[in-house]
Motif scaffolding. Structure first.
Motif, PDB file in Angstrom:
ATOM      1  N   LEU A  47      34.087  40.099  32.486  1.00  0.00           N
ATOM      2  CA  LEU A  47      34.812  40.234  31.215  1.00  0.00           C
ATOM      3  C   LEU A  47      36.323  40.200  31.452  1.00  0.00           C
ATOM      4  O   LEU A  47      37.057  39.527  30.725  1.00  0.00           O
ATOM      5  N   TYR A  48      36.782  40.924  32.460  1.00  0.00           N
ATOM      6  CA  TYR A  48      38.214  40.936  32.767  1.00  0.00           C
ATOM      7  C   TYR A  48      38.688  39.594  33.322  1.00  0.00           C
ATOM      8  O   TYR A  48      39.811  39.153  33.044  1.00  0.00           O
ATOM      9  N   LEU A  49      37.834  38.946  34.102  1.00  0.00           N
ATOM     10  CA  LEU A  49      38.196  37.631  34.618  1.00  0.00           C
ATOM     11  C   LEU A  49      38.339  36.610  33.495  1.00  0.00           C
ATOM     12  O   LEU A  49      39.296  35.820  33.474  1.00  0.00           O
ATOM     13  N   GLU A  50      37.411  36.625  32.559  1.00  0.00           N
ATOM     14  CA  GLU A  50      37.473  35.690  31.429  1.00  0.00           C
ATOM     15  C   GLU A  50      38.678  35.992  30.541  1.00  0.00           C
ATOM     16  O   GLU A  50      39.334  35.086  30.027  1.00  0.00           O
ATOM     17  N   LYS A  51      38.965  37.281  30.390  1.00  0.00           N
ATOM     18  CA  LYS A  51      40.115  37.694  29.580  1.00  0.00           C
ATOM     19  C   LYS A  51      41.425  37.236  30.243  1.00  0.00           C
ATOM     20  O   LYS A  51      42.343  36.746  29.570  1.00  0.00           O
ATOM     21  N   GLY A  52      41.497  37.384  31.548  1.00  0.00           N
ATOM     22  CA  GLY A  52      42.692  36.960  32.278  1.00  0.00           C
ATOM     23  C   GLY A  52      42.830  35.455  32.337  1.00  0.00           C
ATOM     24  O   GLY A  52      43.923  34.908  32.164  1.00  0.00           O
ATOM     25  N   PHE A  53      41.698  34.766  32.572  1.00  0.00           N
ATOM     26  CA  PHE A  53      41.736  33.311  32.680  1.00  0.00           C
ATOM     27  C   PHE A  53      42.166  32.665  31.369  1.00  0.00           C
ATOM     28  O   PHE A  53      42.836  31.630  31.364  1.00  0.00           O
ATOM     29  N   ALA A  54      41.806  33.299  30.252  1.00  0.00           N
ATOM     30  CA  ALA A  54      42.187  32.770  28.936  1.00  0.00           C
ATOM     31  C   ALA A  54      43.703  32.695  28.778  1.00  0.00           C
ATOM     32  O   ALA A  54      44.225  31.870  28.031  1.00  0.00           O
ATOM     33  N   LYS A  55      44.426  33.561  29.504  1.00  0.00           N
ATOM     34  CA  LYS A  55      45.889  33.586  29.402  1.00  0.00           C
ATOM     35  C   LYS A  55      46.537  32.371  30.058  1.00  0.00           C
ATOM     36  O   LYS A  55      47.636  31.971  29.688  1.00  0.00           O
ATOM     37  N   ILE A  56      45.866  31.816  31.068  1.00  0.00           N
ATOM     38  CA  ILE A  56      46.482  30.707  31.824  1.00  0.00           C
ATOM     39  C   ILE A  56      45.647  29.426  31.799  1.00  0.00           C
ATOM     40  O   ILE A  56      45.973  28.458  32.489  1.00  0.00           O
ATOM     41  N   GLU A  57      44.590  29.417  31.002  1.00  0.00           N
ATOM     42  CA  GLU A  57      43.644  28.302  31.028  1.00  0.00           C
ATOM     43  C   GLU A  57      44.316  26.957  30.782  1.00  0.00           C
ATOM     44  O   GLU A  57      43.971  25.951  31.409  1.00  0.00           O
TER      45      GLU A  57
ATOM     46  N   ASP B 236      47.372  27.643  41.500  1.00  0.00           N
ATOM     47  CA  ASP B 236      47.212  28.605  42.582  1.00  0.00           C
ATOM     48  C   ASP B 236      46.452  29.840  42.103  1.00  0.00           C
ATOM     49  O   ASP B 236      45.578  30.355  42.794  1.00  0.00           O
ATOM     50  N   MET B 237      46.767  30.306  40.902  1.00  0.00           N
ATOM     51  CA  MET B 237      46.084  31.466  40.317  1.00  0.00           C
ATOM     52  C   MET B 237      44.678  31.083  39.833  1.00  0.00           C
ATOM     53  O   MET B 237      43.728  31.867  39.978  1.00  0.00           O
ATOM     54  N   LYS B 238      44.530  29.894  39.273  1.00  0.00           N
ATOM     55  CA  LYS B 238      43.216  29.451  38.784  1.00  0.00           C
ATOM     56  C   LYS B 238      42.192  29.401  39.913  1.00  0.00           C
ATOM     57  O   LYS B 238      41.016  29.736  39.713  1.00  0.00           O
ATOM     58  N   LEU B 239      42.634  28.993  41.096  1.00  0.00           N
ATOM     59  CA  LEU B 239      41.725  28.932  42.241  1.00  0.00           C
ATOM     60  C   LEU B 239      41.127  30.310  42.529  1.00  0.00           C
ATOM     61  O   LEU B 239      39.932  30.436  42.818  1.00  0.00           O
ATOM     62  N   ILE B 240      41.967  31.347  42.422  1.00  0.00           N
ATOM     63  CA  ILE B 240      41.491  32.718  42.653  1.00  0.00           C
ATOM     64  C   ILE B 240      40.463  33.105  41.598  1.00  0.00           C
ATOM     65  O   ILE B 240      39.429  33.701  41.906  1.00  0.00           O
ATOM     66  N   PHE B 241      40.730  32.762  40.341  1.00  0.00           N
ATOM     67  CA  PHE B 241      39.790  33.078  39.258  1.00  0.00           C
ATOM     68  C   PHE B 241      38.454  32.372  39.464  1.00  0.00           C
ATOM     69  O   PHE B 241      37.383  32.977  39.291  1.00  0.00           O
TER      70      PHE B 241
ATOM     71  N   ASN C 202      54.850  44.346  42.202  1.00  0.00           N
ATOM     72  CA  ASN C 202      54.643  45.330  43.270  1.00  0.00           C
ATOM     73  C   ASN C 202      53.557  46.340  42.895  1.00  0.00           C
ATOM     74  O   ASN C 202      52.759  46.742  43.744  1.00  0.00           O
ATOM     75  N   MET C 203      53.536  46.742  41.635  1.00  0.00           N
ATOM     76  CA  MET C 203      52.511  47.698  41.178  1.00  0.00           C
ATOM     77  C   MET C 203      51.107  47.099  41.307  1.00  0.00           C
ATOM     78  O   MET C 203      50.166  47.770  41.749  1.00  0.00           O
ATOM     79  N   ILE C 204      50.986  45.821  40.936  1.00  0.00           N
ATOM     80  CA  ILE C 204      49.671  45.159  41.029  1.00  0.00           C
ATOM     81  C   ILE C 204      49.263  44.986  42.486  1.00  0.00           C
ATOM     82  O   ILE C 204      48.128  45.293  42.879  1.00  0.00           O
TER      83      ILE C 204
ATOM     84  N   LEU D 123      51.602  37.209  34.614  1.00  0.00           N
ATOM     85  CA  LEU D 123      51.491  38.609  35.029  1.00  0.00           C
ATOM     86  C   LEU D 123      50.248  39.266  34.438  1.00  0.00           C
ATOM     87  O   LEU D 123      49.557  40.034  35.110  1.00  0.00           O
ATOM     88  N   THR D 124      49.967  38.963  33.156  1.00  0.00           N
ATOM     89  CA  THR D 124      48.788  39.520  32.495  1.00  0.00           C
ATOM     90  C   THR D 124      47.517  39.069  33.212  1.00  0.00           C
ATOM     91  O   THR D 124      46.618  39.871  33.487  1.00  0.00           O
ATOM     92  N   ALA D 125      47.450  37.774  33.524  1.00  0.00           N
ATOM     93  CA  ALA D 125      46.287  37.229  34.240  1.00  0.00           C
ATOM     94  C   ALA D 125      46.147  37.878  35.616  1.00  0.00           C
ATOM     95  O   ALA D 125      45.038  38.225  36.044  1.00  0.00           O
ATOM     96  N   PHE D 126      47.263  38.048  36.309  1.00  0.00           N
ATOM     97  CA  PHE D 126      47.271  38.665  37.640  1.00  0.00           C
ATOM     98  C   PHE D 126      46.725  40.096  37.572  1.00  0.00           C
ATOM     99  O   PHE D 126      45.910  40.520  38.396  1.00  0.00           O
ATOM    100  N   ALA D 127      47.170  40.842  36.555  1.00  0.00           N
ATOM    101  CA  ALA D 127      46.723  42.231  36.399  1.00  0.00           C
ATOM    102  C   ALA D 127      45.221  42.299  36.111  1.00  0.00           C
ATOM    103  O   ALA D 127      44.503  43.120  36.698  1.00  0.00           O
ATOM    104  N   TYR D 128      44.730  41.425  35.213  1.00  0.00           N
ATOM    105  CA  TYR D 128      43.303  41.419  34.891  1.00  0.00           C
ATOM    106  C   TYR D 128      42.461  40.990  36.096  1.00  0.00           C
ATOM    107  O   TYR D 128      41.347  41.490  36.299  1.00  0.00           O
ATOM    108  N   GLU D 129      42.994  40.065  36.868  1.00  0.00           N
ATOM    109  CA  GLU D 129      42.292  39.639  38.080  1.00  0.00           C
ATOM    110  C   GLU D 129      42.127  40.817  39.045  1.00  0.00           C
ATOM    111  O   GLU D 129      41.064  41.018  39.647  1.00  0.00           O
TER     112      GLU D 129
END
Length: 547
Positions: free
Chosen positions: A271-281, A287-292, A211-213, A248-254
């Motif tokens: 930089l934030y996108l690459e940092k977030g994508f690394a969490k779920i790569e 579904d989240m990767k498509l957004i990245f 909810n915060m994100i 959640l970490t990837a979602f927040a960085y996105e």
């Protein structure tokens, strides 16, 4: 300390002496033991589901395996519904919307009809609203949730499962409002969702962080950037300190990357996108990767990095094609889910009516018994038995007739519906209603979807495809394809005139954005509607701005 131990020992000795003197207490103790042992026989179901929910944000495949292992041995119907929903969420996160719908709607293996409790009815409605939202059918999702929340008795419930479901419903409605641009309603609904997150478990914590994100993204869209960033910094600090949930970490960085993109700080956004994508790569969060992929494509386009733009654009296009195909198939399955949903609703209504009838019959029986008691009482007092019997029989006939009249009312709607189907032509009222729904749908901009078809439009608006086609041909004076193409080109042309950023995009990107299958198709349609090619149109706008 020694005195306390001695005192406790004396109390224990006296307790056992009392039991020895009283065989009743011994029997009571023996009977109580099995219940005490049963209460401590295994872990609480809420603990097990909480663990399954945590795995949802750690790795969806692990979540599916773990939840299915619990489902095998579970007998409680409500527990099964909740476990299937967690598995359904996991499939949706993977982009497998068809399996998500099938799993959440799985029938019991024994084939027995299951009576719906109030919670299972509420959870079933929530599931349908959630599935609609997963497939991008936000208006349908909104209507279902609005109907659920009209029940005022839900607002002050204490049941943990119901409160958690309400928190999720308000979260879904907030997202629906955000898609429609109703940002004030979005923030209010996230606040309402938070009010129901008062149980101390991980599911509540994760939902609150989501909810915060989402709230920060809504503030961002409303150009309240400072508040948005403050909210994001807070939730990221919280998520990183726990370090348990990659999703959640990837979602927040996105979300943070969107903030920097809006400030035109594209390098920081990347930089934030690459940092977030690394969490779920290496996890199947498709579904989240498509957004990245989409955000990386936009940022590298803004940075004029052609190589990386092309790389991520290809990844985005390939994955989007797969997910769109699955989503399109999911829309067909949602129709089946809707049929089952209506059947369950009818079943639930029948159960409710049955309870009402039982209550009425019980009242009638009590009345009959009371009448009999009075009758015999009056008989003892010498009243005329024959008059009493005639009176009583008449009353009984009236009561039975009343019950029969109430139970026979349910057959009329079917006749009306059958009559409605016999109407060959659309009335002016119906045409007006369809046109209003089309106007609402046009505001949603779903016509930008590459897979848009008359059947999808029918699903999104709830209008019969035949009626849709008839109204579009007669009132819009064009066929379905012409109608959609006109909306798409009008929207792109509007963006080119009002948003300078779109003037820098390549025509191929504009074509894809508008839902066209190719650059050539977009150019041909654009020229046929506007009288000039997209490049010519863009150049004219640039000339006018300079002059």
């Amino acid at each position: 300390m020694v005195g306390i131990l001695v005192e406790n020992k004396q109390k224990t000795d006296s307790f056992w002496k009392m039991i020895q003197k009283n065989n009743t207490l011994i029997l009571f103790f023996i009977l109580l033991c099995p219940f005490l042992m049963k209460g401590q026989s295994g872990p609480d179901f809420t603990i097990l589901t909480d663990k399954a929910f945590q795995k949802l944000y750690q790795n969806p495949e692990d979540c599916i395996r773990y939840s299915q292992s619990l489902l095998i041995s579970e007998k409680n119907i409500e527990h099964k519904i909740m476990l299937r929903k967690i598995i359904s969420w996991a499939y949706a996160m993977q982009g497998n919307y068809v399996q998500a719908i099938n799993t959440s709607n799985q029938k019991e293996e024994d084939g027995q009809e299951v009576k719906q409790s109030r919670f299972s009815k509420l959870f079933g409605d929530f599931n349908l609203a959630d599935q609609y939202q997963n497939l991008g059918l936000y208006d349908q999702s909104r209507k279902i949730i609005a109907d659920i929340l009209t029940d005022q008795s839900l607002q002050n419930v204490s049941n943990v499962k119901v409160r958690m479901t309400l928190a999720k419903l308000y979260q879904l409605q907030a997202i629906n409002d955000g898609v429609s641009g109703k940002y004030d309603y979005t923030l209010k609904n996230f606040d309402k969702s938070d009010r129901y997150l008062d149980y101390n478990n991980e599911e509540n914590t994760i939902t609150r962080q989501e909810n915060m994100i989402f709230r920060s993204l809504s503030l961002m869209k409303n150009n309240r950037l400072y508040e948005s960033k403050k909210q994001l910094d807070k939730v990221i600090l919280e998520i990183e300190s726990e370090g348990k949930y990659p999703f959640l970490t990837a979602f927040a960085y996105e979300a943070v990357s969107r903030y920097y993109f809006q400030k035109e700080e594209y390098t920081t956004a990347v930089l934030y996108l690459e940092k977030g994508f690394a969490k779920i790569e290496y996890m199947p969060y498709n579904d989240m990767k498509l957004i990245f992929y989409e955000l990386l494509t936009k940022n590298y386009l803004a940075l004029n990095d052609t190589e990386k733009y092309s790389y991520y654009n290809n990844l985005y296009t390939d994955l989007k094609s797969k997910l769109d195909s699955n989503k399109k198939e999911g829309i067909q399955y949602i129709v089946k889910l809707l049929e089952i949903y209506h059947k369950k609703n009818i079943s639930y209504q029948k159960q409710s009516k049955l309870k009402q009838v039982q209550f009425i019959v019980g009242g009638i029986l009590l009345l009959i018994i009371g009448t009999l008691v009075c009758f015999y009482y009056e008989l003892r007092r010498g009243r005329d038995l024959k008059k009493q019997l005639i009176f009583f029989e008449k009353q009984k006939e009236i009561m039975v007739l009343a019950v029969h009249t109430k139970t026979s009312k349910t057959s009329h709607p079917k006749e009306n519906r059958a009559q409605d189907k016999d109407i060959a032509k659309l009335s002016e009222e119906k045409e007006k209603e369809i046109l209003e729904k089309l106007k609402e749908w046009e505001n949603s901009r779903n016509y930008l979807s590459r897979n848009m078809s008359i059947s999808i439009l029918s699903a999104e608006t709830g209008i019969n495809p035949k009626y849709l086609s008839e109204v579009i041909n007669s009132k819009k004076e064009k066929n379905f394809n012409g109608y959609i193409n006109d909306l798409r080109i009008s929207h792109v042309a509007y963006l080119l005139r009002t948003d300078p950023a779109y003037l820098n995009y390549k025509v191929s990107y504009l074509a894809e954005f508008a839902g066209f299958s190719s650059h050539g198709a977009f150019t041909n349609v654009f020229k046929s509607i506007t009288g000039m090619s997209p490049n010519h149109y863009i150049q004219e706008i640039i000339k006018n701005k300079k002059s």
